[in-house]
Design an enzyme around this catalytic site. Sequence first.
Site, PDB file in Angstrom:
ATOM      1  CD  GLU A  40      58.771  50.325  27.100  1.00 58.87           C
ATOM      2  OE1 GLU A  40      58.811  51.507  27.823  1.00 58.87           O
ATOM      3  OE2 GLU A  40      58.327  50.338  26.016  1.00 58.87           O
ATOM      4  CE1 TYR A 123      54.433  52.050  29.975  1.00 52.97           C
ATOM      5  CE2 TYR A 123      56.811  52.205  30.496  1.00 52.97           C
ATOM      6  CZ  TYR A 123      55.813  52.310  29.275  1.00 52.97           C
ATOM      7  OH  TYR A 123      56.017  52.633  28.393  1.00 52.97           O
ATOM      8  CG  ASP A 141      53.665  55.701  30.378  1.00 52.93           C
ATOM      9  OD1 ASP A 141      52.590  56.131  30.012  1.00 52.93           O
ATOM     10  OD2 ASP A 141      54.775  56.030  29.744  1.00 52.93           O
TER      11      ASP A 141
END
Length: 375
Positions: A40, A123, A141
């Site tokens: 991520e 997020y 996001d």
Amino acid sequence: MLSARELKTFRKQLLGWFRQFQRDLPWRRTRDPYRIWLSEIMLQQTRVAAAIPYYERFLERFPDVRALASAPQEDVLRLWSGLGYYSRARNLQKAAQQIVAKHGGEFPALLEDVLALPGIGNYTAAAILSIAFGEKHAVLDGNVARVLSRLGAIRGDLREPRRWQALQKTADHLLESKLPGDWNQAMMELGATLCTPRSPQCLLCPVAQFCEGRKQGLAESLPEKRKKRATVVVTLAAAIFADGKNQTLLLPPPKNTKEKALADHVPTLVSQMWHFPTLSVSGDAAEELLAHLHKFIPRSAKPQWKLIAAAKVRHAVTYRFITLLPFLIRVKRLPLIAGAKHLPLDDISQFPVSNLTRKAARAALATAAAVAGKH
Ligand code: SF4
């Protein structure tokens, strides 16, 4: 808002499509929160295809939180070198150290603990917790926001706080609470593969029948453009020393106030990595650079350096447009500058350097070859 029945169909169709068509990505083959977290963070500003080799190399060297926490920062930055936005790598390591210190090396499973880690916002926390732990947190996001703005034909600046909060509520409402990790990934996958910024492929979309933006013929024009931040133009000059063996010198990221003062006005993109002596210039670049270099060198040394201009290097990062003027300085012996390291000009990547520094080295090498050819 969809009716309960519509919502059920919407979820079923999107999840069915995701199961059948999802891309096979290395971080989708794991539930390890460390690996999901790493992916991520890497994907925040990097395309999937570019991130994969970095992800694999990083995990080979730092297979778990403890390995990352205890590594020298330079090793971490070196493996990040080329990905840009290096604060991501620094925060990643700081967070790993906090996980070891406060959570015994186990990635925390509570939202407040995850949000307390450096570099992790709403997020990323929602993505890790839902995918690794099956927690019911919907991700939002830019990618997911675009999908939602099209589905609901939402106009205006999506980042405007009230609108963003409304989008989060919609994302929460849509979330399939039995499979939050798959659901979040399905929403992200839709945004990444079909509901793309340009030319969304509505004919292939599994939820097209629910899409207001499509019905209203607005799909391509949503989300509406945000007001652009004014571009900042920066001109830098860098001193690239080269001795008879083409050895050069690089400075480390500044540690203390005095060193930070020397790197003043140089974008962190350059100064937070190993870099050539660099400064921001506004007038005669060569003259200003020489004056700057004299701050590093004892006055008594008074070197007579000739600065040879190499080809300009340009680099754009978000709203900043950087022009770097590299100056090759041929010397018999490299000057002694505290903290500087000497290394071959054609192999500076053995230290963590930015792309801009790498480009400057290439320009200087070309100039050095051209100068040598004339003699
Ligand atoms: Fe996006 Fe088109 Fe699907 Fe609407 S129908 S969600 S615009 S891909």
